[in-house]
Design a protein around this motif. Structure first.
Motif, mmCIF file in Angstrom:
data_model
loop_
_atom_site.group_PDB
_atom_site.id
_atom_site.type_symbol
_atom_site.label_atom_id
_atom_site.label_comp_id
_atom_site.label_asym_id
_atom_site.label_seq_id
_atom_site.Cartn_x
_atom_site.Cartn_y
_atom_site.Cartn_z
ATOM 1 N N TYR A 33 0.866 -1.268 0.044
ATOM 2 C CA TYR A 33 -0.115 -0.077 0.073
ATOM 3 C C TYR A 33 0.799 1.451 -0.048
ATOM 4 C CZ TYR A 33 -4.258 -2.787 1.070
ATOM 5 O OH TYR A 33 -5.328 -3.424 1.022
ATOM 6 N N SER A 35 1.217 5.446 0.994
ATOM 7 C CA SER A 35 0.505 6.558 2.124
ATOM 8 C C SER A 35 1.121 7.857 1.488
ATOM 9 C CB SER A 35 1.085 6.249 3.337
ATOM 10 O OG SER A 35 0.602 5.138 3.848
ATOM 11 N N TYR A 50 -3.983 6.957 3.315
ATOM 12 C CA TYR A 50 -3.230 5.609 3.678
ATOM 13 C C TYR A 50 -3.837 4.573 2.798
ATOM 14 C CZ TYR A 50 -7.036 4.686 6.652
ATOM 15 O OH TYR A 50 -8.401 4.397 7.238
ATOM 16 N N ASN A 51 -3.307 3.397 2.881
ATOM 17 C CA ASN A 51 -4.009 2.213 2.007
ATOM 18 C C ASN A 51 -4.280 2.663 0.625
ATOM 19 O OD1 ASN A 51 -3.355 0.974 4.431
ATOM 20 N ND2 ASN A 51 -5.430 0.060 4.374
ATOM 21 N N ALA A 91 6.025 3.753 1.076
ATOM 22 C CA ALA A 91 5.450 2.682 1.106
ATOM 23 C C ALA A 91 6.486 1.837 1.794
ATOM 24 C CB ALA A 91 5.406 2.237 -0.279
ATOM 25 N N TRP A 92 5.990 0.418 2.017
ATOM 26 C CA TRP A 92 6.964 -0.606 2.400
ATOM 27 C C TRP A 92 7.793 -1.281 1.420
ATOM 28 C CZ3 TRP A 92 9.345 -1.512 6.848
ATOM 29 C CH2 TRP A 92 9.939 -2.934 6.975
ATOM 30 N N ILE A 97 13.178 -4.694 2.766
ATOM 31 C CA ILE A 97 12.488 -4.985 4.176
ATOM 32 C C ILE A 97 12.858 -3.563 4.992
ATOM 33 C CG2 ILE A 97 12.527 -6.578 5.967
ATOM 34 C CD1 ILE A 97 14.046 -8.421 4.350
ATOM 35 N N ALA A 98 12.504 -2.590 4.238
ATOM 36 C CA ALA A 98 12.348 -1.045 4.881
ATOM 37 C C ALA A 98 11.284 -0.484 4.347
ATOM 38 C CB ALA A 98 14.054 -0.583 4.595
ATOM 39 N N GLY A 99 10.893 0.783 5.136
ATOM 40 C CA GLY A 99 10.076 1.661 4.424
ATOM 41 C C GLY A 99 10.985 2.758 3.611
ATOM 42 N N PHE A 101 10.601 6.351 1.095
ATOM 43 C CA PHE A 101 9.841 7.664 0.692
ATOM 44 C C PHE A 101 10.274 8.327 -0.709
ATOM 45 C CE2 PHE A 101 7.680 8.586 4.661
ATOM 46 C CZ PHE A 101 8.721 8.077 5.615
ATOM 47 N N LEU B 45 12.308 13.154 3.583
ATOM 48 C CA LEU B 45 12.216 12.123 4.827
ATOM 49 C C LEU B 45 13.146 10.956 4.354
ATOM 50 C CD1 LEU B 45 8.362 12.532 5.201
ATOM 51 C CD2 LEU B 45 10.177 13.646 6.458
ATOM 52 N N TRP B 47 13.338 7.252 6.171
ATOM 53 C CA TRP B 47 13.051 6.141 7.087
ATOM 54 C C TRP B 47 14.136 5.507 7.776
ATOM 55 C CZ3 TRP B 47 13.600 0.803 7.879
ATOM 56 C CH2 TRP B 47 12.613 0.039 8.355
ATOM 57 N N HIS B 61 14.036 -3.848 12.257
ATOM 58 C CA HIS B 61 14.641 -3.636 10.749
ATOM 59 C C HIS B 61 15.272 -2.232 10.605
ATOM 60 C CE1 HIS B 61 11.496 -6.644 10.181
ATOM 61 N NE2 HIS B 61 12.527 -7.321 9.349
ATOM 62 N N TYR B 62 16.279 -2.026 9.786
ATOM 63 C CA TYR B 62 16.906 -0.954 9.838
ATOM 64 C C TYR B 62 17.189 -0.651 8.343
ATOM 65 C CZ TYR B 62 17.840 -1.246 14.724
ATOM 66 O OH TYR B 62 17.810 -1.720 16.106
ATOM 67 N N ALA B 104 -0.185 -1.920 7.206
ATOM 68 C CA ALA B 104 0.464 -1.487 6.024
ATOM 69 C C ALA B 104 1.447 -0.431 6.035
ATOM 70 C CB ALA B 104 -0.743 -1.223 4.847
ATOM 71 N N ALA B 105 2.287 -0.500 7.036
ATOM 72 C CA ALA B 105 3.460 0.619 7.082
ATOM 73 C C ALA B 105 2.778 1.856 7.104
ATOM 74 C CB ALA B 105 4.413 0.173 6.020
ATOM 75 N N THR B 106 1.627 2.189 7.396
ATOM 76 C CA THR B 106 1.133 3.505 7.474
ATOM 77 C C THR B 106 1.692 4.322 8.537
ATOM 78 O OG1 THR B 106 -0.759 3.019 6.248
ATOM 79 C CG2 THR B 106 -0.566 5.169 7.421
#
Lengths: 110, 120
Positions: A33, A35, A50-51, A91-92, A97-99, A101, B45, B47, B61-62, B104-106
């Motif tokens: 998803y 955001s 979101y989503n 998003a992921w 295996i990280a967020g 942007f 930004l 993460w 997790h990093y 969902a990682a929001t």
């Protein structure tokens, strides 16, 4: 270099509509998803979508989101001067295996 | 009302260490997954990392730029999230935000941030 790609800036007149794009890949937008976050000058980011297309409580329906494949868009209609801000998609990423942007888009309401 | 209050920022020399904290209230902290995000001056930004709730193993997790240097931890008895930062460089100068992760990682709620400046 951000994982997600956004245009650096967009602009439109009050009352008009603007679209902000966010391009990714199969491991992030394509698989998860999306955001969207609004950051007004000098403040912390705030969740606006979101989503992919859901609005948190308190976010006006002038804000909408959509996703298709590995891209997403944020639409803002009936632009107001108070909408001037930086907008970020997020998003992921299932491979990293990280967020992740986007680099952010500065919206100017002329 | 959900509140996240970061603290502990300040000035540190390159190579030094610093721990920042995030005091949480207004929600069930021990069930929450939490994330740290930073923003360098005038930049976007970034993460940094995530910690799951203890009921989900407390897994962390990093992001690649901070893996091995930064450690996220939590103290559920104090409703507090931590970010331990070691081997700091000038590139780590930023405003550090803690956020609540929802489905969902929001990143649903953000603190106001704490400023970390790395300078000789």
């Amino acid at each position: 270099q951000s994982v997600l790609t956004q245009p650096p800036s967009v602009s439109a007149a009050p009352g008009q509509r603007v679209t902000i794009s966010c391009s990714g890949s199969s491991s992030n937008i394509g698989d998860n998803y999306v955001s969207w976050y609004q950051q007004l000058p000098g403040t912390a980011p705030k969740l606006v979508i979101y989503n992919n297309n859901k609005r948190p409580s308190g976010i006006p329906d002038r804000f909408s989101g959509s996703k298709s494949g590995t891209s997403a868009t944020l639409d803002i209609t009936g632009l107001q001067t108070g909408d001037e801000a930086d907008y970020y998609c997020g998003a992921w990423d299932s491979s990293l295996i990280a967020g992740v942007f986007g680099g952010g888009t500065k919206l100017t309401v002329l | 009302e959900v509140q996240l209050v970061e603290s502990g920022g300040g000035s540190v020399k390159p190579g030094g260490s610093l721990r920042v904290s995030c005091a949480a209230s207004g929600f069930t902290f021990n069930n929450a997954w939490m994330t740290w995000v930073r923003q360098a001056p005038g930049k976007g930004l970034e993460w940094l990392g995530r910690i799951k709730s203890d009921s989900h193993g407390g897994t962390t997790h990093y992001a690649a730029p901070v893996k091995g240097r930064f450690t996220i931890s939590r103290d559920d008895s104090k409703n507090t999230l931590y970010l331990q930062m070691n081997s700091l460089t000038t590139e780590d100068t930023a405003l550090y935000y803690c956020t609540i992760v929802e489905a969902a990682a929001t990143l649903a709620h953000w603190g106001q941030g704490t400023l970390v400046t790395v300078s000789s």
